[in-house]
Design an enzyme around this catalytic site. Sequence first.
Site, short mmCIF file in Angstrom:
data_model
loop_
_atom_site.label_atom_id
_atom_site.label_comp_id
_atom_site.label_asym_id
_atom_site.label_seq_id
_atom_site.Cartn_x
_atom_site.Cartn_y
_atom_site.Cartn_z
N GLU A 213 0.91 -1.14 0.19
CA GLU A 213 -0.21 -0.04 -0.05
C GLU A 213 0.88 1.37 0.08
O GLU A 213 0.23 2.40 0.40
CB GLU A 213 -0.98 0.12 1.36
CG GLU A 213 -1.81 -1.07 1.32
CD GLU A 213 -2.96 -1.32 0.21
OE1 GLU A 213 -3.03 -0.55 -0.63
OE2 GLU A 213 -3.83 -2.20 0.51
N TYR B 252 -16.38 16.60 17.23
CA TYR B 252 -15.01 16.10 17.58
C TYR B 252 -14.57 15.59 16.19
O TYR B 252 -13.43 15.57 15.71
CB TYR B 252 -14.86 15.10 18.45
CG TYR B 252 -15.41 15.53 19.81
CD1 TYR B 252 -15.00 16.64 20.50
CD2 TYR B 252 -16.60 15.16 20.13
CE1 TYR B 252 -15.39 17.15 21.70
CE2 TYR B 252 -17.33 15.75 21.27
CZ TYR B 252 -16.55 16.65 22.27
OH TYR B 252 -17.09 17.17 23.23
#
Length: 228
Positions: free
Chosen positions: A75, A121
């Site tokens: 990746e 948040y």
Amino acid sequence: MGPARVSALDELLAAGVRVVEEGLSPGTSGNISVRDGDRILLSGTGVSLGRMRPEQVAVLDLDGRLVDGAKPSKEWPLHLAFYQRDEKHRAVVHVHSPSTVAVSCLEPWAGHSAVPPLTPYFVMRVGQTPLLPYRPPGDPGLGEDLRDSPWELRAALLANHGSVVAGTTLGEAVDRAVELEEACRITLLTSGHARRELDEVATAALARQWASPWGTRTPPPTLSAPRR
């Protein structure tokens, strides 16, 4: 004499332990990296992040070429893409945490964010998190999709795959990965219910106050094609 500076390698190994302790990296899944000058230190392929040793870390240059160490995670294009997008990105966390994977299998909430603004948040600490198209793990196109996304971002979901998050430090990147997992968990818990989302005024105010991307586009930089 002040305290000794923690090396980028030590930071990477410690972050790997934390990612596992936070429940974000089942088995040998996931990979993390940190930029150290003109080098990228990246977890090697097939490594359990919580037990990663120095010899299991790959060292890449800023074009993605292996210059030392272990074979990098497949990746690596995702990590390179974040570093190419913005000089401020100094660390990247890619995980297959349960809630982010689950939400990545759903239709996105909106074009700019697969995850709805249910808590302040999430908007403050992560910001808009677009869903990138499905590609097989390790496909270089994953990095191209992230690099070329028109949305301002510091996190994205990969369709049917997981999440990738960047930060100015490894600690910040892990914090954001934790917050994104929690936001996805709350998304799943409230799915199918008459839930309240933060409205446009509230999200815009939070984004301004916390310099967080929300509903904003940015033209991608002109970059050379990544190594295939």
